[in-house]
Design an enzyme around this catalytic site. Structure first.
Site, PDB file in Angstrom:
ATOM      1  N   HIS A 163     -44.543 -13.942   1.352  1.00  0.00           N
ATOM      2  CA  HIS A 163     -46.143 -14.461   1.347  1.00  0.00           C
ATOM      3  C   HIS A 163     -46.797 -13.936   2.380  1.00  0.00           C
ATOM      4  CE1 HIS A 163     -44.610 -16.533  -2.010  1.00  0.00           C
ATOM      5  NE2 HIS A 163     -43.906 -17.279  -1.402  1.00  0.00           N
ATOM      6  N   HIS A 176     -44.339 -17.087  -6.599  1.00  0.00           N
ATOM      7  CA  HIS A 176     -42.824 -16.517  -6.694  1.00  0.00           C
ATOM      8  C   HIS A 176     -42.027 -15.915  -8.170  1.00  0.00           C
ATOM      9  CE1 HIS A 176     -43.181 -20.772  -4.303  1.00  0.00           C
ATOM     10  NE2 HIS A 176     -42.511 -19.838  -3.723  1.00  0.00           N
TER      11      HIS A 176
END
Length: 359
Positions: free
Chosen positions: A55, A217
């Site tokens: 991320h 995700h």
């Protein structure tokens, strides 16, 4: 999908080693794995966050003056372990307690709670505050509640500034809770992403399809639709955010006086006319900055039409999903204290706010 990697199992370690080499003001511990800033002042509340890697720049990119004191990176899209979090907390603790900022994913929540209990046994005062701003999740039966996404970055900046200014652990936790309760986010994916160990896209989108409400995700969204003009997509995201009703949920919070977990009911009120915001237009990893500015252009126009004001903004890639194409919009209803702390100086590898920033 081609990637600049060696063996997939070494991706996270090699990227962290590169980050530490490029930024000698940071300390990288490899076993267990965590990153922290050097020269943390005594008597300062330590701010710690973490989560799965992939991320970037969140969370390791926000370790530094005015934001995080420590970050705990797990494997890609995998929660950090309790021993990572506990070791990081012990390293950054300077006598005033530790605040954990935790995105609301089951693994993150469980592991940060376990680490908090270990800290309490050591005599370290600790608080956990959940971030759960993704309006794509409506809550209810069969869910763990809303996911923590873009408001996490805003909380790390605002609460990090508060800790730097001398706020107590309770004051930092209360502020973080207030930021979360006033933040809402919604995203769209134009493509999937490929986890190196998997070697294949997390999900499949047709060339003419987009996914509304996607998770960071690769979790499913709320709607799959045909590709549309940027203005139309922004209108959809903004409508989801502003039409979101009051959101009530029960979370577990640690009572530092008793050392026991307690159920606490939290209420997020919907946005309305006259509100003022800090806005984040965030790229998911593969979106050009110019396209993000086009998103912000339409967001600003829609906010003006709704009678609300954007007081501060942040446009760029700040919480990604590997190389996913797409964006998210986060709006934080901000009071004067939040804006003041947002403007406070910060110096990290991914976000720098100079002392003389012109607003």
């Amino acid at each position: 999908m081609k990637k600049l990697i060696n063996e997939p199992e070494n991706v996270v370690d090699e990227q962290l080693l590169g980050l530490a080499a490029a930024h000698p003001e940071l300390y990288l511990n490899m076993e267990p794995r965590y990153l922290c800033r050097k020269n943390i002042p005594d008597g300062k509340v330590a701010i710690v966050s973490g989560g799965g890697s992939g991320h970037d720049p969140m969370h390791c990119g926000y370790v530094g003056y005015g934001m995080l004191d420590g970050a705990c990176p797990g494997e890609i899209f995998t929660s950090p372990t309790p021993d990572q979090i506990y070791a990081c907390a012990k390293n950054v603790h300077r006598g005033a307690g530790v605040l954990f900022l935790v995105k609301n994913y089951t693994g993150d929540v469980f592991n940060f709670e376990t680490a908090a209990e270990l800290c309490m046994v050591e005599g370290i005062q600790v608080q956990c505050v959940l971030i759960d701003d993704d309006v794509a999740i409506k809550g209810g039966e069969g869910t763990a509640g809303r996911r923590g996404v873009g408001v996490t970055v805003l909380a790390e900046k605002i609460v990090g500034a508060a800790a730097e200014a001398g706020y107590s652990l309770k004051e930092c936790a209360d502020l973080c809770r207030r930021v979360n309760l006033n933040g809402r986010s919604m995203g769209v994916a134009l493509s999937s992403c490929t986890v190196p160990m998997a070697g294949a896209p997390t999900f499949v989108l047709g060339d003419d399809e987009v996914e509304i409400g996607i998770g960071i995700h690769g979790e499913p969204g709320v709607e799959r639709m045909c590709m549309a003009r940027v203005d139309d997509l922004v209108e959809i995201l903004v409508e989801h955010i502003f039409s979101d009703p009051v959101y009530i949920r029960v979370v577990r919070e640690l009572n530092t006086d008793t050392g026991q977990w307690e159920d606490v009911q939290l209420v997020s009120e919907p946005f309305g006319e006259g509100d003022e915001f800090i806005a984040l237009v965030n790229g998911m990893g593969g979106t050009p900055l110019g396209e993000l500015y086009s998103v912000y252009r339409k967001l600003a126009e829609l906010c003006e039409e709704r009678g609300v004001r954007i007081r501060r903004n942040l446009v760029g890639t700040y919480i990604s999903s590997l190389e996913m194409q797409g964006c998210s919009i986060s709006l934080l209803r901000a009071d004067a204290e939040m804006v003041k702390l947002w403007d406070a100086p910060a110096l990290t590898s991914a976000l720098c706010v100079p002392e003389c920033a012109v607003k």
